[in-house]
Design an enzyme around this catalytic site. Structure first.
Site, PDB file in Angstrom:
ATOM      1  N   GLU A  97       0.513  -1.302  -0.462  1.00 61.83           N
ATOM      2  CA  GLU A  97      -0.261   0.467  -0.017  1.00 61.83           C
ATOM      3  C   GLU A  97       0.892   0.995  -0.413  1.00 61.83           C
ATOM      4  O   GLU A  97       1.615   0.941   0.924  1.00 61.83           O
ATOM      5  CB  GLU A  97      -0.818   0.247   1.583  1.00 61.83           C
ATOM      6  CG  GLU A  97      -1.316   1.119   1.148  1.00 61.83           C
ATOM      7  CD  GLU A  97      -3.368   0.841   2.784  1.00 61.83           C
ATOM      8  OE1 GLU A  97      -4.148   1.946   2.539  1.00 61.83           O
ATOM      9  OE2 GLU A  97      -2.942   0.130   2.853  1.00 61.83           O
ATOM     10  N   CYS A 123       1.478 -13.882 -14.145  1.00 62.76           N
ATOM     11  CA  CYS A 123       1.863 -13.313 -15.768  1.00 62.76           C
ATOM     12  C   CYS A 123       1.091 -13.652 -16.256  1.00 62.76           C
ATOM     13  O   CYS A 123       1.489 -13.061 -17.759  1.00 62.76           O
ATOM     14  CB  CYS A 123       2.961 -14.897 -16.333  1.00 62.76           C
ATOM     15  SG  CYS A 123       3.694 -14.919 -15.240  1.00 62.76           S
TER      16      CYS A 123
END
Length: 348
Positions: A97, A123
């Site tokens: 964050e 991916c």
């Protein structure tokens, strides 16, 4: 899903200067190789990966993503004020964050009207980002958006080497789940998605299909979510054999549905770019889906597996190499651990 008003206006990739060869990795693993009497050359032999790239130490994913974003805008000749949204979509993040997109937004000095957030999908992250951006364009929520990703493999590769050397309890069989981590490379990519009326040099996004099989989400898992900054020590274990089998099975189903959705046959694509894993995965995929391997453009030998950047960077490099040209039909075959599969068709 089909699109009628969306283009990939531009795509660009940025590669690190430092090259890490498979031979050098094996020299760094000398304590392990000596203890288990492993033959040198096995890493390149098994994977087909001769080398991969590394960003400089202390470089954050956001910095790589920002470089790729800048390169994409420059290549497209588009001002930053013309961007309505930016999505950060790599596996690598600066921190948990806030969103790494905020760091990219700051580094690129984008206006405050630009919507920004992260998308994480292993991916498949960049293709998922293109999908979300295309949806926003098609819905009329935005006119133009930038998808970026910067994969930083150095922490994972170096920490894996250290772990394999230090843990003297590991047997030949024990080290198998760790070796996929040594194939990971670094790179960054930017994709500019725009409404067709704005994209004068754009490539029309035709649509695509998504399929998943989350029964096998345990086959490739990383450690706790701590980003990929310089002070992290990430580790990842992969059941490469089973992931290959199940990933190719899901890809075969997804390709069949993609052809149905787009009205394609196996002979339709002029160029095929896939997620770059290794030579065995590449050939197994083409055999299973029934596509001509001669349509393939690959980067795995010199870049390794660059996570979410692998497939889009391969597309960008195919264009640079003159392998992908205006008017060509491009098939983008994306597979990510989880297992998720997303395939897109583009009229280049």
């Amino acid at each position: 899903m089909n699109y009628f008003n969306v283009c990939i206006e531009q795509i660009a990739c940025v590669l690190p200067e430092e090259i890490l060869s498979s031979e050098r990795i094996e020299r760094m693993l000398k304590p392990l190789y000596d203890r288990l009497h492993l033959p040198t050359g096995r890493l390149e032999l098994m994977t087909g990966i001769r080398e991969r790239r590394l960003w400089p130490k202390h470089m954050r994913p956001s910095e790589a993503s920002a470089q790729a974003g800048e390169a994409t805008l420059e290549k497209a000749g588009v001002a930053r004020r013309a961007i309505d949204a930016i999505l950060h979509c790599s596996v690598s993040r600066d921190f948990v964050e806030p969103a790494t997109s905020t760091a990219v937004h700051r580094l690129m000095k984008l206006p405050n009207h630009v919507v920004n957030f992260d998308i994480s999908n292993a991916c498949l992250g960049v293709l998922s980002g293109v999908l979300m951006m295309a949806n926003m364009v098609e819905l009329g929520q935005i006119q133009r958006g930038l998808v970026v990703a910067g994969e930083n493999s150095r922490p994972l590769v170096e920490n894996t080497i250290n772990h394999l050397n230090i843990d003297t309890s590991l047997s030949r069989n024990d080290i198998k789940p760790w070796f996929a981590s040594l194939t990971i490379g670094s790179a960054a990519v930017g994709i500019l998605v725009a409404h067709k009326d704005l994209a004068t040099n754009g490539h029309k996004l035709l649509g695509g299909v998504h399929r998943c099989n989350t029964e096998f989400n345990h086959l490739c898992q990383g450690g706790a979510d701590s980003g990929m900054g310089e002070d992290t020590q990430p580790l990842m274990q992969t059941d490469s054999e089973e992931l290959l089998v199940q990933g190719v099975a899901l890809a075969t189903e997804t390709w069949k549905e993609t052809k149905n959705s787009l009205g394609w046959t196996d002979q339709t694509p002029d160029v095929v770019c896939t997620h770059q894993v290794g030579k065995r995965h590449r050939m197994s995929l083409y055999d299973a889906v029934g596509l001509d391997p001669g349509l393939d453009f690959a980067t795995v030998e010199t870049l390794g597996n660059c996570g979410a950047v692998s497939l889009p960077a391969t597309v960008a490099l195919a264009e640079e190499a003159g392998r992908l040209n205006p008017g060509d039909t491009l098939a983008m075959l994306g597979i990510g651990s989880g297992i998720n599969c997303l395939m897109l068709g583009v009229n280049w």
